[in-house]
Write a protein that holds these residues in place. Structure first.
Motif, PDB file in Angstrom:
ATOM      1  N   ARG A  61       0.867  -1.193   0.000  1.00 54.05           N
ATOM      2  CA  ARG A  61       0.000   0.000   0.000  1.00 54.05           C
ATOM      3  C   ARG A  61       0.891   1.226   0.000  1.00 54.05           C
ATOM      4  NH1 ARG A  61      -5.465   1.034  -0.762  1.00 54.05           N
ATOM      5  NH2 ARG A  61      -6.158   2.777   0.454  1.00 54.05           N
ATOM      6  N   LEU A  62       0.626   2.127  -0.950  1.00 55.01           N
ATOM      7  CA  LEU A  62       1.376   3.374  -1.085  1.00 55.01           C
ATOM      8  C   LEU A  62       0.568   4.520  -0.477  1.00 55.01           C
ATOM      9  CD1 LEU A  62       3.698   4.894  -3.158  1.00 55.01           C
ATOM     10  CD2 LEU A  62       1.532   5.665  -4.031  1.00 55.01           C
ATOM     11  N   PHE A  63       1.233   5.353   0.299  1.00 57.54           N
ATOM     12  CA  PHE A  63       0.627   6.548   0.902  1.00 57.54           C
ATOM     13  C   PHE A  63       1.504   7.754   0.590  1.00 57.54           C
ATOM     14  CE2 PHE A  63      -0.330   2.985   3.684  1.00 57.54           C
ATOM     15  CZ  PHE A  63      -1.669   3.139   3.967  1.00 57.54           C
ATOM     16  N   THR A  64       0.880   8.900   0.345  1.00 58.16           N
ATOM     17  CA  THR A  64       1.631  10.155   0.255  1.00 58.16           C
ATOM     18  C   THR A  64       1.343  10.966   1.514  1.00 58.16           C
ATOM     19  OG1 THR A  64      -0.127  11.404  -0.854  1.00 58.16           O
ATOM     20  CG2 THR A  64       1.430  10.207  -2.265  1.00 58.16           C
ATOM     21  N   PRO A  65       2.239  11.884   1.847  1.00 63.24           N
ATOM     22  CA  PRO A  65       1.966  12.738   3.004  1.00 63.24           C
ATOM     23  C   PRO A  65       0.840  13.727   2.709  1.00 63.24           C
ATOM     24  CG  PRO A  65       4.013  13.394   1.953  1.00 63.24           C
ATOM     25  CD  PRO A  65       3.542  12.162   1.251  1.00 63.24           C
ATOM     26  N   ARG A  66       0.330  14.323   3.750  1.00 63.00           N
ATOM     27  CA  ARG A  66      -0.753  15.297   3.616  1.00 63.00           C
ATOM     28  C   ARG A  66      -0.347  16.418   2.670  1.00 63.00           C
ATOM     29  NH1 ARG A  66      -2.826  17.978   8.975  1.00 63.00           N
ATOM     30  NH2 ARG A  66      -1.019  19.290   8.679  1.00 63.00           N
ATOM     31  N   GLY A  67      -1.247  16.728   1.741  1.00 63.96           N
ATOM     32  CA  GLY A  67      -1.018  17.807   0.786  1.00 63.96           C
ATOM     33  C   GLY A  67      -0.277  17.397  -0.478  1.00 63.96           C
ATOM     34  N   MET A  68       0.151  16.146  -0.576  1.00 62.63           N
ATOM     35  CA  MET A  68       0.910  15.697  -1.752  1.00 62.63           C
ATOM     36  C   MET A  68       0.019  14.908  -2.695  1.00 62.63           C
ATOM     37  SD  MET A  68       4.238  13.254  -1.873  1.00 62.63           S
ATOM     38  CE  MET A  68       5.201  13.023  -3.341  1.00 62.63           C
ATOM     39  N   ASP A  69      -0.228  15.478  -3.885  1.00 64.68           N
ATOM     40  CA  ASP A  69      -0.899  14.733  -4.941  1.00 64.68           C
ATOM     41  C   ASP A  69       0.185  14.007  -5.721  1.00 64.68           C
ATOM     42  OD1 ASP A  69      -2.763  13.702  -6.647  1.00 64.68           O
ATOM     43  OD2 ASP A  69      -3.467  15.625  -7.429  1.00 64.68           O
ATOM     44  N   LEU A  70      -0.192  12.988  -6.440  1.00 62.32           N
ATOM     45  CA  LEU A  70       0.764  12.157  -7.147  1.00 62.32           C
ATOM     46  C   LEU A  70       0.211  11.833  -8.520  1.00 62.32           C
ATOM     47  CD1 LEU A  70       3.445  10.647  -6.523  1.00 62.32           C
ATOM     48  CD2 LEU A  70       2.071   8.741  -5.739  1.00 62.32           C
ATOM     49  N   ASP A  71       1.020  12.019  -9.558  1.00 65.96           N
ATOM     50  CA  ASP A  71       0.602  11.681 -10.911  1.00 65.96           C
ATOM     51  C   ASP A  71       0.738  10.178 -11.097  1.00 65.96           C
ATOM     52  OD1 ASP A  71      -0.090  11.658 -13.576  1.00 65.96           O
ATOM     53  OD2 ASP A  71       1.844  12.419 -14.267  1.00 65.96           O
ATOM     54  N   LEU A  72      -0.211   9.431 -10.535  1.00 68.25           N
ATOM     55  CA  LEU A  72      -0.199   7.983 -10.577  1.00 68.25           C
ATOM     56  C   LEU A  72      -1.507   7.505 -11.180  1.00 68.25           C
ATOM     57  CD1 LEU A  72       1.275   5.352  -9.761  1.00 68.25           C
ATOM     58  CD2 LEU A  72       0.054   5.481  -7.579  1.00 68.25           C
ATOM     59  N   ARG A  73      -1.404   6.577 -12.124  1.00 61.88           N
ATOM     60  CA  ARG A  73      -2.571   6.027 -12.805  1.00 61.88           C
ATOM     61  C   ARG A  73      -2.678   4.535 -12.533  1.00 61.88           C
ATOM     62  NH1 ARG A  73      -1.096   8.843 -18.574  1.00 61.88           N
ATOM     63  NH2 ARG A  73      -1.091  10.992 -17.797  1.00 61.88           N
ATOM     64  N   GLU A  74      -3.863   3.993 -12.703  1.00 65.95           N
ATOM     65  CA  GLU A  74      -4.073   2.569 -12.456  1.00 65.95           C
ATOM     66  C   GLU A  74      -3.343   1.681 -13.463  1.00 65.95           C
ATOM     67  OE1 GLU A  74      -8.436   2.063 -14.452  1.00 65.95           O
ATOM     68  OE2 GLU A  74      -8.219   3.374 -12.717  1.00 65.95           O
ATOM     69  N   THR A  75      -2.853   2.255 -14.552  1.00 66.86           N
ATOM     70  CA  THR A  75      -2.122   1.494 -15.566  1.00 66.86           C
ATOM     71  C   THR A  75      -0.610   1.564 -15.369  1.00 66.86           C
ATOM     72  OG1 THR A  75      -2.222   3.441 -16.999  1.00 66.86           O
ATOM     73  CG2 THR A  75      -3.923   1.757 -17.313  1.00 66.86           C
ATOM     74  N   ASP A  76      -0.159   2.248 -14.317  1.00 66.56           N
ATOM     75  CA  ASP A  76       1.272   2.425 -14.055  1.00 66.56           C
ATOM     76  C   ASP A  76       1.842   1.273 -13.252  1.00 66.56           C
ATOM     77  OD1 ASP A  76       1.235   4.893 -15.345  1.00 66.56           O
ATOM     78  OD2 ASP A  76       1.019   6.032 -13.481  1.00 66.56           O
ATOM     79  N   ARG A  77       3.150   1.241 -13.209  1.00 68.23           N
ATOM     80  CA  ARG A  77       3.888   0.340 -12.326  1.00 68.23           C
ATOM     81  C   ARG A  77       4.766   1.190 -11.402  1.00 68.23           C
ATOM     82  NH1 ARG A  77       5.884  -4.267 -16.683  1.00 68.23           N
ATOM     83  NH2 ARG A  77       3.808  -5.098 -17.110  1.00 68.23           N
ATOM     84  N   ILE A  78       5.165   0.598 -10.289  1.00 65.88           N
ATOM     85  CA  ILE A  78       6.038   1.268  -9.330  1.00 65.88           C
ATOM     86  C   ILE A  78       7.303   0.437  -9.175  1.00 65.88           C
ATOM     87  CG2 ILE A  78       6.312   1.991  -6.906  1.00 65.88           C
ATOM     88  CD1 ILE A  78       4.239   3.657  -8.310  1.00 65.88           C
ATOM     89  N   PRO A  97     -10.192  19.188   3.358  1.00 66.53           N
ATOM     90  CA  PRO A  97     -11.197  20.195   3.710  1.00 66.53           C
ATOM     91  C   PRO A  97     -10.836  21.521   3.049  1.00 66.53           C
ATOM     92  CG  PRO A  97     -10.428  19.022   5.658  1.00 66.53           C
ATOM     93  CD  PRO A  97      -9.542  18.625   4.524  1.00 66.53           C
ATOM     94  N   GLY A  98     -11.786  22.111   2.372  1.00 65.10           N
ATOM     95  CA  GLY A  98     -11.522  23.368   1.691  1.00 65.10           C
ATOM     96  C   GLY A  98     -11.038  23.208   0.263  1.00 65.10           C
ATOM     97  N   GLY A  99     -10.880  21.959  -0.204  1.00 61.73           N
ATOM     98  CA  GLY A  99     -10.482  21.718  -1.589  1.00 61.73           C
ATOM     99  C   GLY A  99      -9.085  21.127  -1.714  1.00 61.73           C
ATOM    100  N   GLY A 100      -8.803  20.617  -2.868  1.00 57.44           N
ATOM    101  CA  GLY A 100      -7.506  20.005  -3.125  1.00 57.44           C
ATOM    102  C   GLY A 100      -7.462  18.552  -2.679  1.00 57.44           C
ATOM    103  N   VAL A 101      -6.256  18.015  -2.641  1.00 56.76           N
ATOM    104  CA  VAL A 101      -6.037  16.623  -2.259  1.00 56.76           C
ATOM    105  C   VAL A 101      -5.370  16.574  -0.899  1.00 56.76           C
ATOM    106  CG1 VAL A 101      -4.789  14.503  -2.850  1.00 56.76           C
ATOM    107  CG2 VAL A 101      -5.888  15.836  -4.641  1.00 56.76           C
ATOM    108  N   HIS A 102      -5.960  15.819   0.011  1.00 51.22           N
ATOM    109  CA  HIS A 102      -5.353  15.642   1.333  1.00 51.22           C
ATOM    110  C   HIS A 102      -4.154  14.702   1.231  1.00 51.22           C
ATOM    111  CE1 HIS A 102      -4.794  13.999   5.391  1.00 51.22           C
ATOM    112  NE2 HIS A 102      -5.197  15.202   5.785  1.00 51.22           N
ATOM    113  N   HIS A 103      -4.372  13.517   0.621  1.00 48.33           N
ATOM    114  CA  HIS A 103      -3.293  12.564   0.376  1.00 48.33           C
ATOM    115  C   HIS A 103      -3.772  11.539  -0.653  1.00 48.33           C
ATOM    116  CE1 HIS A 103      -5.615  10.165   3.238  1.00 48.33           C
ATOM    117  NE2 HIS A 103      -4.964   9.114   2.804  1.00 48.33           N
TER     118      HIS A 103
END
Length: 112
Positions: A61-78, A97-103
């Protein structure tokens, strides 16, 4: 202290086969996106399939920190730690809250 891992997102290039069908090219033409500061942890253990050949599938399971969006697609590999994992299913972008991506969270599978 949790978000200290580096990964590479591998996105396939699109090519055509001899019949004109589009296919993924994971070779040198693939796009490689280096990402620092994420967390990848084991999830769900491993399963083995020995019917046709020996296959072990391990969940991550991959997690980003709060406020970090990630250009990741379901067709990608890591790629991380010398292994390649496939994105398994949709990538979850949790709203802030207030818009954007939390994580961002994504299920990964390593097939060995």
């Amino acid at each position: 202290m949790l978000y200290l891992q580096d990964i590479v997102i591998v996105r396939p290039a699109k090519t055509e086969d001899e019949y004109g069908n589009e296919r993924d090219d994971w070779g040198d033409a693939a796009t490689r996106i280096h990402v620092a500061g994420v967390n990848v942890q084991p999830q769900g253990g491993s399963t083995e399939d020995t019917d046709d050949r020996q296959v072990t599938v391990t969940g991550w399971r991959l997690f980003t920190p709060r406020g970090m969006d990630l250009d990741l697609r379901e067709t990608d590999r890591i790629e991380a730690w010398g292994t390649t994992m496939q994105v398994a299913g949709k990538v979850a972008r949790w709203p802030a809250p207030g818009g954007g991506v939390h994580h961002v969270e994504a299920d990964l599978q390593e097939v060995a």
